[in-house]
Design an enzyme around this catalytic site. Sequence first.
Site, short mmCIF file in Angstrom:
data_model
loop_
_atom_site.label_atom_id
_atom_site.label_comp_id
_atom_site.label_asym_id
_atom_site.label_seq_id
_atom_site.Cartn_x
_atom_site.Cartn_y
_atom_site.Cartn_z
N ASP A 13 0.81 -1.22 0.00
CA ASP A 13 0.00 0.00 0.00
C ASP A 13 0.85 1.27 0.00
O ASP A 13 0.47 2.28 0.58
CB ASP A 13 -0.96 0.02 1.21
CG ASP A 13 -1.70 -1.29 1.36
OD1 ASP A 13 -2.24 -1.76 0.34
OD2 ASP A 13 -1.71 -1.87 2.46
N LYS A 16 1.81 2.06 -5.16
CA LYS A 16 2.41 1.50 -6.38
C LYS A 16 1.57 1.79 -7.61
O LYS A 16 2.10 1.97 -8.70
CB LYS A 16 2.56 -0.02 -6.25
CG LYS A 16 3.65 -0.47 -5.32
CD LYS A 16 3.87 -1.97 -5.40
CE LYS A 16 2.81 -2.78 -4.71
NZ LYS A 16 2.71 -2.62 -3.25
N GLY A 40 -4.31 -5.11 -4.23
CA GLY A 40 -5.33 -4.19 -4.69
C GLY A 40 -4.68 -2.95 -5.25
O GLY A 40 -3.94 -2.28 -4.55
N HIS A 41 -4.88 -2.70 -6.52
CA HIS A 41 -4.33 -1.49 -7.13
C HIS A 41 -5.47 -0.64 -7.66
O HIS A 41 -6.31 -1.15 -8.40
CB HIS A 41 -3.39 -1.84 -8.29
CG HIS A 41 -2.11 -2.48 -7.85
ND1 HIS A 41 -1.23 -3.07 -8.71
CD2 HIS A 41 -1.56 -2.60 -6.63
CE1 HIS A 41 -0.20 -3.54 -8.03
NE2 HIS A 41 -0.37 -3.26 -6.76
N GLN A 225 1.93 -6.43 -2.88
CA GLN A 225 2.32 -6.41 -1.47
C GLN A 225 3.61 -5.58 -1.28
O GLN A 225 3.91 -4.74 -2.11
CB GLN A 225 2.51 -7.83 -0.90
CG GLN A 225 1.21 -8.60 -0.73
CD GLN A 225 0.78 -9.31 -2.00
OE1 GLN A 225 1.58 -9.94 -2.65
NE2 GLN A 225 -0.49 -9.22 -2.32
#
Length: 431
Positions: A13, A16, A40-41, A225
């Site tokens: 988080d 990225k 999650g992006h 991650q």
Amino acid sequence: MANVVVVGAQWGDEGKGKIVDWLSERADIVARFQGGHNAGHTLVVDGTVYKLHALPSGVVRGGKLSVIGNGVVLDPWHLLSEIATLRDQGVEITPDTLMIAENTPLILPFHGALDRAREAASQAGTKIGTTGRGIGPAYEDKVGRRAVRVGDLADRDVLAARIDRALVHHDALQRGLGMGPVDRDALIADLLAIATDVLPFAGPVWKRMDDARRAGRRILFEGAQGALLDIDFGTYPFVTSSNVIAGQAATGVGLGPGAIDFVLGIVKAYTTRVGEGPFPTELLDEDGQRLGERGHEFGTTTGRKRRCGWFDAALVRQTVATSGMTGIALTKLDVLDGFARLKLCVGYDLDGTRLDHLPTAAEAQARCVPVYEEMEGWSDSTEGARSWNDLPGAAVKYVRRVEELVRCPVALLSTSPEREDTILVTDPFED
Ligand code: IMP
């Protein structure tokens, strides 16, 4: 011409998404090499918000190949629903734009069930705080040599044999956890029902990557991650189940280590963590609350509130080393705007001994008391700055001190979620 790996330098988080999106515009291939849909992006492209979990960020930009490498674990139902959502948003996804390694292990429903059952059965202090997506159990099956892999979907008999092999293990486990055995025939039927949708994307990724490399194509390896969640070098056992560090980029798609030219570590100007585990600089006071609110620190995948704390330079120095980072992208500096004083952790005190790195055992990590260096804060806004001249002097000093402490130069400074709000020092692709 350089191939670039992007890795999170903390516990994930770090922001990225924006950096990967910015780089992916100029890449020919964007490849995921580890993790699964625990990631999650969030990407904002021309005002449209895309939420990605399993798919590489390159999919939302036309004209390039997105790759899911063998280092990933893939839930095929999730994959198809993510593809369907993106298609509804107008994104074209075809076997020309997406390739999945045929040797990628599948995440099956019993993996998620096991992940959640084990977490629920864990006593306080031993819970990992997983995303509940079945990531750990799927990787366990991979190294246990009982995984069902993407290519196995092509043949009913092969698939049935693989499932039977996996169930010798999983039925026993499920019984032990008070759950019934897996419905084998239903699982095989469910997998065969989606096989025709998944298989057109499957193929020998290693070969395609080799061809691309020989043809001088630009490859962007997209990490998920963060390096402190790495199975070997993270805060074990409170980690994810894959290697997250940059070396995995090569193994996770089937290329040699020479394929990696630039390792870009994404570093948030403070620290956050989701899930359980030691976090020496965690702030449980108003300052922590303020970082969380200003930084909108809620998980993209689970919506969980992230734990927040001061910047831990000792930890990032460690991940700079284990990923061999060439440069860092510093993100969310603006969240620190308005703090009168800022603290940077430069090492730890463990039972009276000064350490310059985090010890290996979780118990010792939990006893580490951060040793801080204090700096003056700044009251002006850094949000949206596009050149060093736009930054208050104290903010420049903070960035320079971060570089010194972590032993890696800043290649990029991101000053808002907008992609133009970036100060570029070194272009990783041109380095
Ligand atoms: P798992 O990957 O679901 O097994 O979860 C293991 C640990 O990694 C937990 O602490 C999760 O919160 C954390 N984790 C997994 N994926 C991410 C991510 O994308 N960002 C931040 N933390 C993550």
